[in-house]
Design an enzyme around this catalytic site. Structure first.
Site, short mmCIF file in Angstrom:
data_model
loop_
_atom_site.label_atom_id
_atom_site.label_comp_id
_atom_site.label_asym_id
_atom_site.label_seq_id
_atom_site.Cartn_x
_atom_site.Cartn_y
_atom_site.Cartn_z
N GLN A 61 0.82 -1.22 0.00
CA GLN A 61 0.00 0.00 0.00
C GLN A 61 0.86 1.27 0.00
OE1 GLN A 61 -3.12 -0.32 2.98
NE2 GLN A 61 -3.75 -2.32 2.20
N HIS A 207 -7.41 -12.54 8.69
CA HIS A 207 -7.52 -11.14 8.25
C HIS A 207 -8.49 -10.32 9.10
CE1 HIS A 207 -9.26 -7.81 5.89
NE2 HIS A 207 -8.03 -7.67 5.43
N HIS A 270 -6.67 -2.04 15.40
CA HIS A 270 -7.67 -0.95 15.38
C HIS A 270 -8.56 -1.01 16.63
CE1 HIS A 270 -6.28 -0.05 11.41
NE2 HIS A 270 -6.74 -1.18 10.90
N ASP A 321 0.23 0.75 9.13
CA ASP A 321 -0.90 0.21 8.38
C ASP A 321 -0.83 0.49 6.87
OD1 ASP A 321 -3.29 -0.92 7.69
OD2 ASP A 321 -4.55 0.31 8.98
ZN LIG Z 1 -4.53 -3.19 8.12
#
Ligand SMILES: [Zn+2]
Length: 456
Positions: A61, A207, A270, A321
């Protein structure tokens, strides 16, 4: 054995001046004592802090950082960001992943992170077919971390379904999907590859509750051995909470804690949307809350109730993240500022013993070390791995500051430029703000970004 001298060092017993660390060839700290610079092999003119674990990263990412900052028609959200991510993920080759991860891990070192938990779910080829070697993509993460010299806890991800209740995967998830058997085979292969490499730990990562089902979760946890770190995305978004309630009548954290033996090996990433009861239950489980303040702000996730959680003895760690921006200082100040904006108060996460920056830093240091299953004790002490960051005393943010004000001056008033030198396992990987392979790593990353921009 190498002797390192420091003007000042943050040990597990607080700040100490004029210290010499004796560091073994293996990277272990053999002793820490008073000393003079002349007696050392390496002299660090500056202040050393322990290196921080970054517990949650999706390396690929990094390559889309800045590309999803445009709203579509209607309200933009996490779910539209995820669509950009899916479009992007379809393109990346193994070579490109290695180049992107190399650049990212270099940036992490320069930001003060000395180890990373890579939550890795990009397993298959672009058409969704498994590579001949099912560990092809994981191997690229291992190679990038070894090349850069950052400590790695690789968390291969089990992603089986597209939604609660075992919904079939969607086409754009085709590169992620594994069944339980293939997953355990991958884990076994990676554990063999990591054997004899002290800087590498292999954990596991279902996940999210929407991507596995209860039986699969139980099976893989049993099959993998409960001693491994286990990370899961949980309660990041309100929609995820609503979907979980529809499916089970329980909220995500509530369901997980009632149905799975969550303990100190777990990291709940989170955990943004929790009730008071869920928050207290996470704290008493010993699991770490993996907080990612920059990404959570970028995605509009919400704010974790960190003040109450810390006061209840809860353990926290930090993760970058989505890697939209890599900065330990900014993760910490954004964590605190989110609390200030919510509470209308200052110094919300500080306590009577430590300043705000120091308390968050130490909490994340200990929680991060636990969550990544890093070897030895956390922090700078005899028997620990010599992971440390030296801050530049000549940086304007630190000018005239006494030792105990150094963490706050870096974390609230400085940036990555304050970090001058970084050691991982006693080896100097960043010296005077540079990695010895930096030009090559960054040149390769630029070439990959150009290739990806040209790929439809
Ligand atoms: Zn993540």
């Amino acid at each position: 054995m190498i002797k390192h001298f420091f003007d000042g060092i943050l040990t597990v017993d607080g700040w100490r001046q004029n210290r010499i660390l004796e560091i073994a060839e293996s990277g272990e700290i053999l002793s820490m004592g008073d000393g003079r610079a002349e007696a050392a092999d390496i002299v660090h003119k500056g202040y050393a802090l322990p290196g921080m674990a970054n517990v949650h990263s999706h390396a690929f990412q990094r390559a889309m950082a800045g590309l999803a900052e445009i709203g579509g028609p209607g309200a933009d959200s996490f779910w539209s960001w995820r669509q950009v991510m899916y479009d992007f993920v379809g393109k990346i080759t193994p070579d490109q992943l290695e180049a992107i991860a190399g650049q990212l891990y270099l940036e992490m070192l320069k930001a003060g992170f000395t180890s990373v938990g890579e939550f890795h779910y990009l397993h298959h080829d672009r058409d969704g077919r498994p590579f001949k070697d099912p560990a092809e993509m994981s191997g690229r993460i291992l190679a990038a971390a070894a090349e850069i010299g950052i400590g790695l806890t690789l968390l291969p991800v089990l992603y089986r379904y597209s939604g609660f209740g075992g919904q079939a995967p969607l086409d754009h998830q085709r590169r992620f999907i594994l069944d339980g058997e293939a997953y355990l085979q991958l884990l076994e292969k990676l554990q063999a590859a990591a054997a004899g490499q002290p800087a590498v730990v292999i954990g596991m990562a279902p996940h999210s509750l929407r991507a596995v089902d209860p039986a699969l979760l139980t099976d893989v946890r049993a099959g993998a051995g409960a001693e491994n770190p286990c990370h899961i995305h949980i309660a990041e978004q309100q929609k995820e909470v609503a979907d979980c309630l529809d499916w089970s009548g329980k909220r995500p954290v509530e369901w997980l804690l009632e149905n799975v033996a969550v303990d100190e090996r777990w990291c709940l990433v989170h955990a943004t949307h929790v009730t008071e009861a869920e928050r207290r239950a996470i704290a008493s489980s010993g699991a770490v809350a993996g907080l990612c303040p920059i990404t959570e702000a970028n995605l509009g996730d919400g704010i974790f109730p960190a003040a109450a959680f810390l006061n209840e003895g809860g353990r926290i760690a930090l993760g970058s993240d989505s890697n939209i921006y890599v900065s330990l200082a900014e993760e910490i100040r954004l964590l605190e500022y989110g609390q200030r904006l919510t509470c209308g108060a200052r110094n919300v996460l500080g306590d009577a013993e430590n300043s705000t920056g120091t308390r968050i830093f130490l909490a994340a240091l200990n929680g991060g070390h636990q969550a990544l299953g890093r070897p030895g004790p956390a922090g700078l002490q005899t028997g620990a791995v010599a992971d440390f960051v030296v801050l530049d005393p000549a940086h304007p943010a630190l000018a005239g500051r006494p030792a105990e004000k150094i963490p706050d001056s870096w974390l609230f008033a400085g940036d990555n430029g304050v970090v001058k030198d970084v050691a991982v396992g006693g080896r100097m990987v960043i010296q005077n703000r540079r990695h010895e392979q930096e030009d090559r790593i960054t040149w390769r990353f630029r070439a990959v970004m150009t290739e990806l921009a040209a790929t439809a």
